[in-house]
Write a protein that holds these residues in place. Structure first.
Motif, PDB file in Angstrom:
ATOM      1  N   THR A  42      41.894  63.953  20.130  1.00 55.62           N
ATOM      2  CA  THR A  42      40.918  62.089  20.663  1.00 55.62           C
ATOM      3  C   THR A  42      40.095  62.880  19.891  1.00 55.62           C
ATOM      4  OG1 THR A  42      42.680  62.692  22.396  1.00 55.62           O
ATOM      5  CG2 THR A  42      39.819  61.876  22.943  1.00 55.62           C
ATOM      6  N   GLN A  43      39.968  63.996  19.802  1.00 58.30           N
ATOM      7  CA  GLN A  43      38.013  64.318  18.789  1.00 58.30           C
ATOM      8  C   GLN A  43      38.453  63.300  17.904  1.00 58.30           C
ATOM      9  OE1 GLN A  43      36.093  65.387  21.063  1.00 58.30           O
ATOM     10  NE2 GLN A  43      35.517  66.998  20.029  1.00 58.30           N
ATOM     11  N   LYS A  44      39.695  63.831  16.825  1.00 57.17           N
ATOM     12  CA  LYS A  44      39.335  63.049  15.627  1.00 57.17           C
ATOM     13  C   LYS A  44      39.200  61.340  15.765  1.00 57.17           C
ATOM     14  CE  LYS A  44      42.775  66.403  13.142  1.00 57.17           C
ATOM     15  NZ  LYS A  44      43.847  66.982  12.843  1.00 57.17           N
ATOM     16  N   LYS A  45      40.157  61.207  16.217  1.00 59.01           N
ATOM     17  CA  LYS A  45      39.809  59.251  16.745  1.00 59.01           C
ATOM     18  C   LYS A  45      37.890  59.037  17.517  1.00 59.01           C
ATOM     19  CE  LYS A  45      44.680  58.661  17.519  1.00 59.01           C
ATOM     20  NZ  LYS A  45      45.761  58.269  18.803  1.00 59.01           N
ATOM     21  N   ARG A  46      37.489  59.781  17.920  1.00 63.63           N
ATOM     22  CA  ARG A  46      36.344  60.087  18.218  1.00 63.63           C
ATOM     23  C   ARG A  46      35.659  60.090  17.710  1.00 63.63           C
ATOM     24  NH1 ARG A  46      33.440  64.133  23.016  1.00 63.63           N
ATOM     25  NH2 ARG A  46      32.081  63.333  23.129  1.00 63.63           N
ATOM     26  N   LEU A  47      35.815  60.781  16.712  1.00 62.18           N
ATOM     27  CA  LEU A  47      34.167  60.883  14.966  1.00 62.18           C
ATOM     28  C   LEU A  47      35.293  59.455  14.828  1.00 62.18           C
ATOM     29  CD1 LEU A  47      32.525  61.976  13.823  1.00 62.18           C
ATOM     30  CD2 LEU A  47      34.846  63.529  13.028  1.00 62.18           C
ATOM     31  N   LEU A  48      36.325  59.583  14.359  1.00 65.63           N
ATOM     32  CA  LEU A  48      36.531  57.782  13.682  1.00 65.63           C
ATOM     33  C   LEU A  48      36.248  56.846  13.989  1.00 65.63           C
ATOM     34  CD1 LEU A  48      37.607  56.960  10.735  1.00 65.63           C
ATOM     35  CD2 LEU A  48      40.086  56.413  12.682  1.00 65.63           C
ATOM     36  N   VAL A  49      35.829  56.525  14.925  1.00 64.25           N
ATOM     37  CA  VAL A  49      35.543  55.146  16.150  1.00 64.25           C
ATOM     38  C   VAL A  49      33.433  55.494  15.781  1.00 64.25           C
ATOM     39  CG1 VAL A  49      35.487  54.067  17.830  1.00 64.25           C
ATOM     40  CG2 VAL A  49      37.590  54.770  17.262  1.00 64.25           C
ATOM     41  N   SER A  50      33.437  56.157  16.323  1.00 65.26           N
ATOM     42  CA  SER A  50      31.494  56.484  16.024  1.00 65.26           C
ATOM     43  C   SER A  50      31.637  55.967  14.855  1.00 65.26           C
ATOM     44  CB  SER A  50      31.458  57.839  16.357  1.00 65.26           C
ATOM     45  OG  SER A  50      31.846  58.413  17.151  1.00 65.26           O
ATOM     46  N   VAL A  51      31.894  56.961  13.296  1.00 65.62           N
ATOM     47  CA  VAL A  51      31.824  56.664  12.104  1.00 65.62           C
ATOM     48  C   VAL A  51      32.031  55.140  12.221  1.00 65.62           C
ATOM     49  CG1 VAL A  51      31.583  56.675   9.576  1.00 65.62           C
ATOM     50  CG2 VAL A  51      32.406  58.380  11.489  1.00 65.62           C
ATOM     51  N   VAL A  52      32.680  54.597  12.334  1.00 65.89           N
ATOM     52  CA  VAL A  52      32.498  52.528  12.084  1.00 65.89           C
ATOM     53  C   VAL A  52      31.894  52.254  12.624  1.00 65.89           C
ATOM     54  CG1 VAL A  52      34.497  51.222  12.845  1.00 65.89           C
ATOM     55  CG2 VAL A  52      36.019  53.205  11.399  1.00 65.89           C
ATOM     56  N   PHE A  53      31.438  52.223  13.915  1.00 67.37           N
ATOM     57  CA  PHE A  53      30.726  51.348  14.659  1.00 67.37           C
ATOM     58  C   PHE A  53      29.729  51.881  13.580  1.00 67.37           C
ATOM     59  CE2 PHE A  53      33.605  51.012  18.136  1.00 67.37           C
ATOM     60  CZ  PHE A  53      32.733  50.136  18.851  1.00 67.37           C
ATOM     61  N   GLY A  54      28.758  52.960  13.110  1.00 66.52           N
ATOM     62  CA  GLY A  54      27.644  52.719  12.764  1.00 66.52           C
ATOM     63  C   GLY A  54      27.601  52.480  10.859  1.00 66.52           C
ATOM     64  N   ALA A  55      29.061  52.353  10.824  1.00 64.99           N
ATOM     65  CA  ALA A  55      29.104  51.677   9.047  1.00 64.99           C
ATOM     66  C   ALA A  55      29.081  50.082   9.198  1.00 64.99           C
ATOM     67  CB  ALA A  55      29.997  52.229   9.105  1.00 64.99           C
ATOM     68  N   LEU A  56      29.580  49.750  10.548  1.00 64.11           N
ATOM     69  CA  LEU A  56      30.030  48.286  11.398  1.00 64.11           C
ATOM     70  C   LEU A  56      28.515  48.377  11.305  1.00 64.11           C
ATOM     71  CD1 LEU A  56      31.350  45.798  11.422  1.00 64.11           C
ATOM     72  CD2 LEU A  56      31.383  46.578  14.016  1.00 64.11           C
ATOM     73  N   SER A  57      27.340  48.672  11.902  1.00 64.76           N
ATOM     74  CA  SER A  57      25.700  48.438  12.486  1.00 64.76           C
ATOM     75  C   SER A  57      25.128  48.110  11.441  1.00 64.76           C
ATOM     76  CB  SER A  57      26.132  49.564  13.613  1.00 64.76           C
ATOM     77  OG  SER A  57      23.671  49.235  13.138  1.00 64.76           O
ATOM     78  N   ILE A  75      21.801  56.232  14.027  1.00 67.92           N
ATOM     79  CA  ILE A  75      21.857  56.476  15.818  1.00 67.92           C
ATOM     80  C   ILE A  75      22.927  56.389  16.297  1.00 67.92           C
ATOM     81  CG2 ILE A  75      20.494  56.305  17.892  1.00 67.92           C
ATOM     82  CD1 ILE A  75      18.348  55.693  15.767  1.00 67.92           C
ATOM     83  N   VAL A  76      23.573  54.798  15.928  1.00 66.57           N
ATOM     84  CA  VAL A  76      25.003  54.358  16.583  1.00 66.57           C
ATOM     85  C   VAL A  76      25.992  55.370  16.932  1.00 66.57           C
ATOM     86  CG1 VAL A  76      26.387  52.616  16.504  1.00 66.57           C
ATOM     87  CG2 VAL A  76      24.534  52.121  15.850  1.00 66.57           C
ATOM     88  N   PRO A  77      26.934  56.118  15.211  1.00 68.06           N
ATOM     89  CA  PRO A  77      27.241  57.276  15.353  1.00 68.06           C
ATOM     90  C   PRO A  77      27.387  58.271  16.797  1.00 68.06           C
ATOM     91  CG  PRO A  77      27.245  56.944  13.649  1.00 68.06           C
ATOM     92  CD  PRO A  77      25.921  55.735  14.554  1.00 68.06           C
ATOM     93  N   LEU A  78      26.073  58.396  16.906  1.00 66.21           N
ATOM     94  CA  LEU A  78      25.977  59.651  18.032  1.00 66.21           C
ATOM     95  C   LEU A  78      25.436  58.944  19.715  1.00 66.21           C
ATOM     96  CD1 LEU A  78      22.440  61.242  16.476  1.00 66.21           C
ATOM     97  CD2 LEU A  78      25.066  61.852  16.815  1.00 66.21           C
ATOM     98  N   ILE A  79      25.256  57.275  19.717  1.00 67.03           N
ATOM     99  CA  ILE A  79      25.676  56.635  20.624  1.00 67.03           C
ATOM    100  C   ILE A  79      27.226  56.642  21.430  1.00 67.03           C
ATOM    101  CG2 ILE A  79      25.055  55.068  21.917  1.00 67.03           C
ATOM    102  CD1 ILE A  79      22.897  54.755  20.439  1.00 67.03           C
ATOM    103  N   VAL A  80      27.956  55.961  20.266  1.00 66.08           N
ATOM    104  CA  VAL A  80      29.279  55.724  20.641  1.00 66.08           C
ATOM    105  C   VAL A  80      30.083  57.138  20.833  1.00 66.08           C
ATOM    106  CG1 VAL A  80      31.592  55.155  19.675  1.00 66.08           C
ATOM    107  CG2 VAL A  80      29.450  53.668  19.511  1.00 66.08           C
ATOM    108  N   TRP A  81      29.816  58.204  20.116  1.00 66.81           N
ATOM    109  CA  TRP A  81      29.776  59.812  20.512  1.00 66.81           C
ATOM    110  C   TRP A  81      30.170  59.673  22.271  1.00 66.81           C
ATOM    111  CZ3 TRP A  81      33.044  62.830  17.672  1.00 66.81           C
ATOM    112  CH2 TRP A  81      33.132  64.212  18.553  1.00 66.81           C
ATOM    113  N   GLN A  82      28.868  59.611  22.008  1.00 63.07           N
ATOM    114  CA  GLN A  82      29.038  60.157  23.687  1.00 63.07           C
ATOM    115  C   GLN A  82      29.272  59.004  25.080  1.00 63.07           C
ATOM    116  OE1 GLN A  82      26.691  62.553  25.989  1.00 63.07           O
ATOM    117  NE2 GLN A  82      26.852  63.575  23.461  1.00 63.07           N
TER     118      GLN A  82
END
Length: 250
Positions: A42-57, A75-82
């Motif tokens: 779950t942690q791996k997926k969480r990091l992947l989703v956060s990075v993808v959203f940052g790149a998408l932004s 900043i978006v990856p940090l927000i998505v992570w939380q």
């Protein structure tokens, strides 16, 4: 490799996913049935989703010429992570609430059998177990409870284990401790009356909790709606301001 124990799960200090996890994350996921492997996945997926959203932004900012999206990309990856952590906390709260409801159902089912039939706890729980549906969430914990009552009739361990597998709240521990006293005191009716009062108190607390959560959701709805409307408007307004800034520089 030195490892530390936290709330039943072995977490390695040298594992990146364990190190990134919040203090209570693994404990909540374990309570919901996840293993250590599941938590790390779950942690791996969480990091992947956060990075993808940052790149998408950043990509959308470049494609649509919206600098605000580009500046927000780190900043978006940090927000998505939380946000994903908050979602897990919300899932755990509702899981815990559901288990409290199921434990309350157990109390409501077993107490009338003890009061009306004046039967033993083992017999009452066996009758309750036989009447459960095959897919009932409480069936397996109750089966383990029956085995414990049969194999360790003088021990309190089956009672505490049943609480850990179901509700694990302070009220549930108190109820099962009183139920243990009832079993050991040859079915004292005074203790049975005390159990009924505890059952009524837990039902009342559950009704209050339901009302409180519904009220909180209603109060948050206008705020969330306003934010969803403001985000695209801010992005639209940022474009002419950026163009004006370039003109002033020229």
């Amino acid at each position: 490799m030195k490892e530390t124990m936290q709330e039943g799960l072995t977490r390695s200090k040298h594992n990146l996913w364990d190190w990134l996890a919040e203090d209570d994350l693994y404990n909540m996921m374990q309570r919901m049935g996840a293993s250590l492997v599941d938590c790390r996945r779950t942690q791996k997926k969480r990091l992947l989703v956060s990075v993808v959203f940052g790149a998408l932004s950043g990509f959308l900012g470049y494609l649509l010429n919206l600098p605000i999206f580009i500046y927000a990309a780190p900043i978006v990856p940090l927000i998505v992570w939380q946000v994903l952590y908050r979602m897990t906390r919300t899932d755990f709260v509702w899981y815990q609430f559901r288990m409290e409801y199921l434990f309350g159902r157990f109390m409501q089912d077993v107490l009338p059998r003890l009061e009306m039939n004046a039967s033993t706890l083992l017999k009452s729980c066996r009758e309750l177990f036989e009447g459960m549906a095959p897919d009932d969430v409480l069936k397996e914990p109750l089966n383990q409870f029956l085995i414990g009552l049969r194999d360790e009739p003088e021990s309190e361990a089956p009672f505490t284990h049943f609480v850990k597998e179901t509700c694990a709240s302070d009220e549930a521990y108190t109820f099962m401790h009183t139920l243990y006293d009832y079993q050991q005191s040859s079915n004292d009716p005074e203790i049975l009356y005390q159990l009924s009062r505890q059952n009524q108190a837990m039902i009342l607390d559950g009704q209050k909790e339901i009302s409180r959560r519904k009220l909180r959701r209603l109060m948050l709805f206008p705020t969330i709606t306003t934010l969803l409307i403001m985000i695209p408007e801010l992005a639209i307004c940022a474009t002419p301001l950026t163009q004006l800034a370039h003109l002033l520089k020229l």
